[in-house]
Write an enzyme that holds these catalytic residues in place. Structure first.
Site, PDB file in Angstrom:
ATOM      1  N   ASP A 149     -42.745   1.691 -54.512  1.00 20.45           N
ATOM      2  CA  ASP A 149     -44.294   1.156 -54.054  1.00 20.45           C
ATOM      3  C   ASP A 149     -43.934  -0.198 -53.046  1.00 20.45           C
ATOM      4  O   ASP A 149     -44.464  -0.942 -52.374  1.00 20.45           O
ATOM      5  CB  ASP A 149     -45.507   1.484 -54.663  1.00 20.45           C
ATOM      6  N   GLY A 176     -42.164  -1.271 -49.913  1.00 23.37           N
ATOM      7  CA  GLY A 176     -42.099  -1.504 -48.904  1.00 23.37           C
ATOM      8  C   GLY A 176     -40.695  -0.454 -48.912  1.00 23.37           C
ATOM      9  O   GLY A 176     -40.397  -1.500 -47.880  1.00 23.37           O
ATOM     10  N   LYS A 177     -39.882  -0.258 -49.594  1.00 23.98           N
ATOM     11  CA  LYS A 177     -38.063   0.255 -49.730  1.00 23.98           C
ATOM     12  C   LYS A 177     -37.976   0.863 -48.660  1.00 23.98           C
ATOM     13  O   LYS A 177     -37.088   0.562 -47.263  1.00 23.98           O
ATOM     14  CB  LYS A 177     -37.801   0.952 -50.801  1.00 23.98           C
ATOM     15  N   GLY A 178     -38.983   1.923 -48.294  1.00 25.45           N
ATOM     16  CA  GLY A 178     -38.814   2.545 -46.991  1.00 25.45           C
ATOM     17  C   GLY A 178     -38.570   2.077 -46.130  1.00 25.45           C
ATOM     18  O   GLY A 178     -37.745   1.696 -44.910  1.00 25.45           O
ATOM     19  N   LYS A 179     -39.572   0.552 -45.500  1.00 27.46           N
ATOM     20  CA  LYS A 179     -39.778   0.235 -44.273  1.00 27.46           C
ATOM     21  C   LYS A 179     -38.389  -0.654 -44.138  1.00 27.46           C
ATOM     22  O   LYS A 179     -38.208  -0.738 -43.157  1.00 27.46           O
ATOM     23  CB  LYS A 179     -40.992  -0.970 -44.302  1.00 27.46           C
ATOM     24  N   GLY A 184     -41.332   8.646 -52.990  1.00 26.26           N
ATOM     25  CA  GLY A 184     -41.426   9.198 -51.695  1.00 26.26           C
ATOM     26  C   GLY A 184     -41.127   7.734 -50.699  1.00 26.26           C
ATOM     27  O   GLY A 184     -41.602   6.530 -51.506  1.00 26.26           O
ATOM     28  N   HIS A 185     -40.858   7.761 -49.407  1.00 26.61           N
ATOM     29  CA  HIS A 185     -40.850   6.355 -48.956  1.00 26.61           C
ATOM     30  C   HIS A 185     -41.224   6.916 -46.904  1.00 26.61           C
ATOM     31  O   HIS A 185     -41.021   7.799 -46.566  1.00 26.61           O
ATOM     32  CB  HIS A 185     -39.353   5.780 -48.098  1.00 26.61           C
ATOM     33  N   THR A 225     -45.480  12.501 -62.225  1.00 26.01           N
ATOM     34  CA  THR A 225     -45.409  13.953 -60.972  1.00 26.01           C
ATOM     35  C   THR A 225     -46.162  15.144 -61.635  1.00 26.01           C
ATOM     36  O   THR A 225     -45.868  16.210 -60.497  1.00 26.01           O
ATOM     37  CB  THR A 225     -44.494  13.415 -60.011  1.00 26.01           C
ATOM     38  N   GLN A 277     -37.888   4.180 -56.503  1.00 24.49           N
ATOM     39  CA  GLN A 277     -38.367   4.012 -57.401  1.00 24.49           C
ATOM     40  C   GLN A 277     -38.525   2.339 -58.015  1.00 24.49           C
ATOM     41  O   GLN A 277     -38.188   2.380 -56.809  1.00 24.49           O
ATOM     42  CB  GLN A 277     -38.685   4.525 -59.624  1.00 24.49           C
ATOM     43  N   THR A 329     -38.324   6.044 -65.225  1.00 23.82           N
ATOM     44  CA  THR A 329     -37.823   7.909 -64.705  1.00 23.82           C
ATOM     45  C   THR A 329     -37.023   7.789 -65.644  1.00 23.82           C
ATOM     46  O   THR A 329     -36.390   7.487 -66.972  1.00 23.82           O
ATOM     47  CB  THR A 329     -37.719   7.472 -63.252  1.00 23.82           C
ATOM     48  N   GLY A 336     -50.325  11.020 -53.710  1.00 24.84           N
ATOM     49  CA  GLY A 336     -51.731  10.508 -53.051  1.00 24.84           C
ATOM     50  C   GLY A 336     -52.392   9.335 -54.582  1.00 24.84           C
ATOM     51  O   GLY A 336     -53.636   9.205 -54.090  1.00 24.84           O
ATOM     52  N   LEU A 342     -47.237  -9.815 -47.409  1.00 23.78           N
ATOM     53  CA  LEU A 342     -48.336 -10.797 -47.739  1.00 23.78           C
ATOM     54  C   LEU A 342     -49.569 -10.729 -47.355  1.00 23.78           C
ATOM     55  O   LEU A 342     -50.462 -11.585 -47.923  1.00 23.78           O
ATOM     56  CB  LEU A 342     -47.675 -12.586 -47.172  1.00 23.78           C
ATOM     57  N   ASP A 343     -49.815 -10.620 -46.053  1.00 23.71           N
ATOM     58  CA  ASP A 343     -51.113 -10.151 -45.564  1.00 23.71           C
ATOM     59  C   ASP A 343     -51.584  -9.788 -46.002  1.00 23.71           C
ATOM     60  O   ASP A 343     -53.686  -9.743 -45.860  1.00 23.71           O
ATOM     61  CB  ASP A 343     -50.988  -9.887 -43.922  1.00 23.71           C
TER      62      ASP A 343
END
Length: 362
Positions: free
Chosen positions: A13, A15-18, A40-41, A129, A224, A239, A302, A332-333
């Site tokens: 989680d 942020g690999k998808g981005k 999930g990405h 899951t 993951q 996993t 979720g 970071l923000d």
């Protein structure tokens, strides 16, 4: 242009998808090499949000070829639903998505075993899951699994499915008092799936190696994160596959000499979903604040993510294990409003400080 592996450096989680979406425009192929629909990405394009569980996020870029490698376990129902969802939104999948003929298939008995095992563990549960990922990998390593290529051969499929259902029904009845599964029902359901996915299944290892020989570029995406790797993570709270960079080779059929760079992705803080040790976990008040501002809820389930301070020991371990050449820092923000930001540089246990990641969970 190099062939690159993008891997999470924490518990997933990150942020690999981005990151994959940003990089994908410069690559010819995007390959998912491990995991299943337990990950999930999330990618946001304009006002549209896409959550992908099996199909590489490169599918959102026109003309990119996407591959689900042999290291992935595939739930065909989930895959078909994902394909139909993308097609309904005007994203062409046919001719651009390919599934390894060696990828193993998830069946209903895998999901049921997953659920019963979690219930039986009680307080020592893993936090899966319950999508059958672990039991499917267990069948793979015990040499009783059913691959995509088997699903397409009716004679082989019938024989293997019969053997598996007979075995699983005995296990489920003795251990959990479950009445069992009908061969006819599962066979009919999966025979339909096989006709739908047949056009996507091929020898993807051959495809990728031929592409690299022709100087095409490949982006490998893991699911993951490093600390959920079955060998190097916080076992047993992990996993069931190799989510580290090495998994890109075994999970896609590409030799290590074809990998040029490994890019790690980290959050400016740390999160994990499910059970297991988490040395830098926030107190409840900071947890709720960061979770809200960072939208820290699992893309697949979720579930609210556990959040904590940045763990430099953990990331240093990830850099070593993966051979990372660079790191992308996300979110970071989210920390902007905090007066102080803490970073973990060691673990203190019984008066001793550990600056490296220990295998002992205590």
């Amino acid at each position: 242009m190099a062939n690159i592996v993008v891997v999470g450096a924490q518990w997933g989680d990150e942020g690999k998808g981005k990151v994959i979406d940003i990089l994908a425009k410069d690559f010819d192929y995007v390959v998912r090499y491990q995991g299943g629909n337990n990950a999930g990405h999330t990618v946001v394009i304009g006002s549209e949000k896409f959550i992908l569980h099996l199909i590489p996020s490169g599918i959102l870029h026109k003309e990119k070829i996407c591959v689900i490698g042999n290291g992935v376990v595939v739930d065909p129902k989930a895959l078909i639903t994902e394909i139909e969802k993308l097609e309904s939104e005007g994203i062409c999948v046919k001719g651009r998505l390919f599934i390894s003929d060696n990828a193993h298939i998830i069946f209903p008995y895998h999901r049921t075993i997953d659920e019963f095992k979690e219930i039986k563990k009680g307080k020592s549960k893993i936090g899966t899951t319950k999508r059958g990922i672990g039991p499917c990998y267990a069948d793979k390593v015990s040499r009783s699994g059913i691959r995509a290529i088997d699903l397409l051969n009716d004679k082989v499929f019938r024989e293997k499915l019969k053997e598996n259902i007979d075995e699983k029904n005995k296990i489920l009845k003795i251990l959990y008092g479950f009445k069992g599964f009908s061969f006819d029902g599962i066979y009919a359901e999966y025979a339909r799936y096989s006709e739908t996915i047949r056009e996507y299944v091929c020898d993807t290892a051959l495809m990728l190696n031929n592409a690299i020989e022709k100087r095409k570029t490949v982006l490998f995406e893991g699911a993951q994160g490093t600390m959920l790797d079955v060998d190097y993570g916080t076992y047993p709270f992990v996993t069931s596959s190799n989510s580290t960079a090495g998994g890109a080779c075994t999970g896609s059929g590409i030799g290590p000499d074809k990998i040029n760079r490994v890019v790690g992705v980290v959050k400016a803080y740390t999160t994990r979903v499910g059970e297991g040790p988490f040395p830098t976990e926030f107190s409840a008040d900071i947890m709720n604040d960061i979770r809200r501002r960072g939208s820290e809820f699992g893309a697949t389930t979720g579930r609210p993510r556990r959040c904590g301070w940045f763990d430099a020991c953990l990331v240093k371990h990830s850099v070593m294990i993966n051979g990372m050449s660079e790191i992308v820092v996300t979110k970071l923000d989210v920390l902007d409003e905090l007066e102080k930001i803490k970073i973990c540089v060691g673990y203190k246990y019984k008066g001793k400080v550990y600056e490296e990641m220990p295998a002992d969970l205590d």
